[in-house]
Design a protein around this motif. Sequence first.
Motif, PDB file in Angstrom:
ATOM      1  N   LYS A   1       0.805  -1.221   0.000  1.00  0.00           N
ATOM      2  CA  LYS A   1       0.000   0.000   0.000  1.00  0.00           C
ATOM      3  C   LYS A   1       0.839   1.272   0.000  1.00  0.00           C
ATOM      4  N   ASP A   2       2.109   1.158   0.354  1.00  0.00           N
ATOM      5  CA  ASP A   2       2.981   2.339   0.332  1.00  0.00           C
ATOM      6  C   ASP A   2       4.289   1.985  -0.365  1.00  0.00           C
ATOM      7  N   SER A   3       4.210   1.846  -1.677  1.00  0.00           N
ATOM      8  CA  SER A   3       5.371   1.381  -2.451  1.00  0.00           C
ATOM      9  C   SER A   3       6.446   2.448  -2.595  1.00  0.00           C
ATOM     10  N   THR A   4       6.116   3.712  -2.360  1.00  0.00           N
ATOM     11  CA  THR A   4       7.111   4.772  -2.478  1.00  0.00           C
ATOM     12  C   THR A   4       7.763   5.110  -1.136  1.00  0.00           C
ATOM     13  N   ALA A   5       7.410   4.380  -0.085  1.00  0.00           N
ATOM     14  CA  ALA A   5       7.956   4.656   1.244  1.00  0.00           C
ATOM     15  C   ALA A   5       9.475   4.545   1.247  1.00  0.00           C
ATOM     16  N   GLY A   6      10.114   5.412   2.054  1.00  0.00           N
ATOM     17  CA  GLY A   6      11.563   5.400   2.157  1.00  0.00           C
ATOM     18  C   GLY A   6      12.069   5.052   3.542  1.00  0.00           C
ATOM     19  N   PHE A   7      11.188   4.514   4.386  1.00  0.00           N
ATOM     20  CA  PHE A   7      11.552   4.100   5.749  1.00  0.00           C
ATOM     21  C   PHE A   7      11.462   2.587   5.781  1.00  0.00           C
ATOM     22  N   ILE A   8      12.600   1.908   5.694  1.00  0.00           N
ATOM     23  CA  ILE A   8      12.601   0.474   5.389  1.00  0.00           C
ATOM     24  C   ILE A   8      13.707  -0.235   6.162  1.00  0.00           C
ATOM     25  N   CYS A   9      13.428  -1.486   6.525  1.00  0.00           N
ATOM     26  CA  CYS A   9      14.453  -2.391   7.049  1.00  0.00           C
ATOM     27  C   CYS A   9      14.584  -3.568   6.079  1.00  0.00           C
TER      28      CYS A   9
ATOM     29  N   ILE B   1      17.131   6.619  -9.771  1.00  0.00           N
ATOM     30  CA  ILE B   1      17.912   7.271  -8.728  1.00  0.00           C
ATOM     31  C   ILE B   1      17.067   8.137  -7.810  1.00  0.00           C
ATOM     32  N   GLY B   2      15.825   8.408  -8.198  1.00  0.00           N
ATOM     33  CA  GLY B   2      14.987   9.295  -7.406  1.00  0.00           C
ATOM     34  C   GLY B   2      13.825   8.568  -6.753  1.00  0.00           C
ATOM     35  N   TYR B   3      12.642   9.148  -6.923  1.00  0.00           N
ATOM     36  CA  TYR B   3      11.415   8.645  -6.314  1.00  0.00           C
ATOM     37  C   TYR B   3      11.183   7.181  -6.666  1.00  0.00           C
ATOM     38  N   ALA B   4      11.512   6.795  -7.917  1.00  0.00           N
ATOM     39  CA  ALA B   4      11.240   5.441  -8.396  1.00  0.00           C
ATOM     40  C   ALA B   4      12.199   4.409  -7.815  1.00  0.00           C
ATOM     41  N   PHE B   5      13.303   4.854  -7.240  1.00  0.00           N
ATOM     42  CA  PHE B   5      14.254   3.902  -6.658  1.00  0.00           C
ATOM     43  C   PHE B   5      13.598   3.042  -5.587  1.00  0.00           C
ATOM     44  N   GLN B   6      12.790   3.668  -4.736  1.00  0.00           N
ATOM     45  CA  GLN B   6      12.129   2.933  -3.661  1.00  0.00           C
ATOM     46  C   GLN B   6      11.176   1.885  -4.222  1.00  0.00           C
ATOM     47  N   ILE B   7      10.503   2.223  -5.294  1.00  0.00           N
ATOM     48  CA  ILE B   7       9.585   1.280  -5.935  1.00  0.00           C
ATOM     49  C   ILE B   7      10.369   0.112  -6.535  1.00  0.00           C
ATOM     50  N   GLU B   8      11.443   0.425  -7.225  1.00  0.00           N
ATOM     51  CA  GLU B   8      12.230  -0.606  -7.896  1.00  0.00           C
ATOM     52  C   GLU B   8      12.827  -1.603  -6.897  1.00  0.00           C
ATOM     53  N   MET B   9      13.315  -1.102  -5.772  1.00  0.00           N
ATOM     54  CA  MET B   9      13.875  -2.005  -4.762  1.00  0.00           C
ATOM     55  C   MET B   9      12.813  -2.956  -4.215  1.00  0.00           C
ATOM     56  N   LYS B  10      11.635  -2.437  -3.932  1.00  0.00           N
ATOM     57  CA  LYS B  10      10.553  -3.289  -3.429  1.00  0.00           C
ATOM     58  C   LYS B  10      10.119  -4.291  -4.495  1.00  0.00           C
TER      59      LYS B  10
ATOM     60  N   GLU C   1       9.951  10.468 -13.323  1.00  0.00           N
ATOM     61  CA  GLU C   1      10.753   9.246 -13.385  1.00  0.00           C
ATOM     62  C   GLU C   1       9.965   8.070 -12.827  1.00  0.00           C
ATOM     63  N   ALA C   2       9.268   8.323 -11.728  1.00  0.00           N
ATOM     64  CA  ALA C   2       8.499   7.259 -11.096  1.00  0.00           C
ATOM     65  C   ALA C   2       7.325   6.830 -11.965  1.00  0.00           C
ATOM     66  N   ILE C   3       6.587   7.800 -12.494  1.00  0.00           N
ATOM     67  CA  ILE C   3       5.382   7.504 -13.280  1.00  0.00           C
ATOM     68  C   ILE C   3       5.717   6.655 -14.496  1.00  0.00           C
ATOM     69  N   PHE C   4       6.710   7.089 -15.271  1.00  0.00           N
ATOM     70  CA  PHE C   4       7.053   6.365 -16.495  1.00  0.00           C
ATOM     71  C   PHE C   4       7.963   5.169 -16.220  1.00  0.00           C
ATOM     72  N   GLY C   5       8.725   5.264 -15.158  1.00  0.00           N
ATOM     73  CA  GLY C   5       9.650   4.186 -14.849  1.00  0.00           C
ATOM     74  C   GLY C   5       8.965   2.905 -14.434  1.00  0.00           C
TER      75      GLY C   5
END
Length: 243
Positions: free
Chosen positions: A156-164, A181-190, A224-228
């Motif tokens: 539900k929060d794929s762009t969150a940046g508080f992660i373990c 490298i930006g907003y989409a990085f958090q999405i890509e890692m998840k 970057e996030a939208i199209f990435g």
Amino acid sequence: MQDAVVIIPTYNEIENIESIIMTVFNQDKAFHILVVDDNSPDGTASKVKELQKQFPQSLFLEMRQEKSGLGTAYIHGFKWCLKRDYKYIFEMDADFSHNPKDLIRLYNACHNLGAAVSIGSRYVKGINVVNWPLSRIILSYGASIYVKIITGMLIKDSTAGFICYHRSVLESINFDDIKFIGYAFQIEMKFKAYLKKFKIVEVPVIFTDRTKGQSKLSSSIILEAIFGVVSMKFKSIFNKEKE
């Protein structure tokens, strides 16, 4: 050896850096801290160096030559941590938008409950955001819905940046293949963790917008996030994410 380290990327965070470091160190559980500073002109790194005299065994600093994106800062930090024996590696902002008191909750989700990735989620129980304008809430919440539809991730929060992250997750990822490298990085890692079938849990947190310093979010990062996300999904279909 301490089992948990918190990576804090910084650029011009002189107003927050000492307070966030001291607050993390004042938690009931002991955490190490790695600050990854992108050559902040405001003296952020100098303040960290000063604090290292007080915490020589638990506060670390990596300095980069220039500001080159949140994602590359975290990857730099991940590589540094994986060369050591840390089992749990955290992402956290320097500006107190992520409450250091929640670190132990993310830790427990992995250490005690068996998650490989625990996410400090703003949206797992309603919308828990403080001091954001409505437009920003709509953008962020809408982005998470969009990502869920495109990728199929039940997060539900794929762009969150508080992660373990459990270190096994980071060890499984080829960082050279991370495209954003930006907003989409958090999405890509998840998404990479999701494709590898790691257990991902969301821990409800309250996100409070910064009161000191300036936000680093820009329109180019959002685009970057939208199209990435679309390109990332197509890559997973046609390449089957073989790494």
